[in-house]
Design a protein around this motif. Structure first.
Motif, PDB file in Angstrom:
ATOM      1  N   VAL A  69       1.179  -1.462   0.077  1.00  0.00           N
ATOM      2  CA  VAL A  69       0.169   0.239   0.314  1.00  0.00           C
ATOM      3  C   VAL A  69       0.902   1.112  -0.237  1.00  0.00           C
ATOM      4  CG1 VAL A  69      -2.261  -1.085   1.024  1.00  0.00           C
ATOM      5  CG2 VAL A  69      -0.058  -0.388   2.476  1.00  0.00           C
ATOM      6  N   VAL A 130      -3.852   5.201   4.629  1.00  0.00           N
ATOM      7  CA  VAL A 130      -3.630   3.859   3.539  1.00  0.00           C
ATOM      8  C   VAL A 130      -5.014   3.631   2.164  1.00  0.00           C
ATOM      9  CG1 VAL A 130      -3.196   1.741   3.691  1.00  0.00           C
ATOM     10  CG2 VAL A 130      -3.098   2.980   5.577  1.00  0.00           C
ATOM     11  N   THR A 132      -4.423   1.955  -1.153  1.00  0.00           N
ATOM     12  CA  THR A 132      -4.128   0.164  -1.936  1.00  0.00           C
ATOM     13  C   THR A 132      -3.953   0.142  -3.398  1.00  0.00           C
ATOM     14  OG1 THR A 132      -6.651  -0.126  -2.325  1.00  0.00           O
ATOM     15  CG2 THR A 132      -6.171  -0.503  -0.065  1.00  0.00           C
ATOM     16  N   GLU A 137      -9.293   4.395  -0.636  1.00  0.00           N
ATOM     17  CA  GLU A 137      -8.182   5.649   0.151  1.00  0.00           C
ATOM     18  C   GLU A 137      -9.158   5.145   1.506  1.00  0.00           C
ATOM     19  OE1 GLU A 137      -6.748  10.140   1.853  1.00  0.00           O
ATOM     20  OE2 GLU A 137      -6.807   8.862  -1.108  1.00  0.00           O
ATOM     21  N   LEU A 161      -8.679  -7.035   3.799  1.00  0.00           N
ATOM     22  CA  LEU A 161      -7.947  -6.193   2.676  1.00  0.00           C
ATOM     23  C   LEU A 161      -7.151  -7.998   2.751  1.00  0.00           C
ATOM     24  CD1 LEU A 161      -6.433  -3.205   4.693  1.00  0.00           C
ATOM     25  CD2 LEU A 161      -7.936  -3.491   2.451  1.00  0.00           C
TER      26      LEU A 161
END
Length: 190
Positions: A69, A130, A132, A137, A161
């Motif tokens: 990430v 964070v 991905t 976001e 995730l």
């Protein structure tokens, strides 16, 4: 005289080339072609099969790209430049707070959003995000960090995730090949 010198030089070049060719054929004939095995027994850990010298890193890249990430950090700082003589004379101050954005890489280690990153990435941060590989976001909170070992853990407000598959350092020896995969600029190109 020049013709004899040229002929001698050509003869030396030909004999060196032929000698080299013969020596290389002799080495091949004595040793024979040596196949590269797919696996060999690890001399440090008997009974363990070890991959050979050339490794294919595509599996590592493909299996971890979703877990890597982009970590974006907002920091509030005071000022940002030394005041000029004119600023001092007129009483202007550069101490107005400003927002700075820094970034780095992280790796998702759990499905519910725990991310490992470097401490220097999050140091001094006030807000954490964070992002991905698919562009989602998430806001995150700092759950812990250690400046000495340059490691930090963030908790992203996310579920489902794709975590990275972690191995054991007990399976490694000095000299093993490794690969570093990151996304420090948010472009997923490194």
């Amino acid at each position: 005289m020049k013709k004899n010198l040229l002929a001698g030089l050509i003869l030396v070049v030909i004999s060196v080339s032929v000698s080299y060719w013969l020596v290389s054929k002799r080495i091949t004939a004595v040793a024979g072609p040596q196949p590269i095995p797919d696996t060999v027994v690890d001399p440090v850990r008997p009974g363990v099969l070890k991959e050979t010298v050339v490794q294919d890193f595509t599996y590592a890249a493909e299996s971890s790209v979703e877990a890597v990430v982009f970590v974006k950090v907002l920091k509030r700082t005071q000022g940002g430049y030394a005041p000029s003589f004119l600023d001092l004379l007129l009483g202007f101050s550069n101490q107005a707070p400003r927002e700075e954005v820094t970034s780095g890489s992280g790796v998702v280690i759990t499905e519910d959003g725990y991310v490992v990153t470097n401490y220097h990435v999050i140091e001094g941060g006030t807000s954490y995000y964070v992002i991905t590989a698919d562009g989602h976001e998430y806001t995150a909170t700092l759950t812990g960090g250690d400046a000495t070992n340059d490691v930090a853990v963030l908790k992203a407000d996310a579920t489902d995730l794709d975590p990275v598959e972690l191995g054991s350092s007990d399976d490694l020896i000095v000299g093993d090949q490794v690969v570093a995969i990151g996304n420090p600029l948010g472009e997923l190109t490194s």
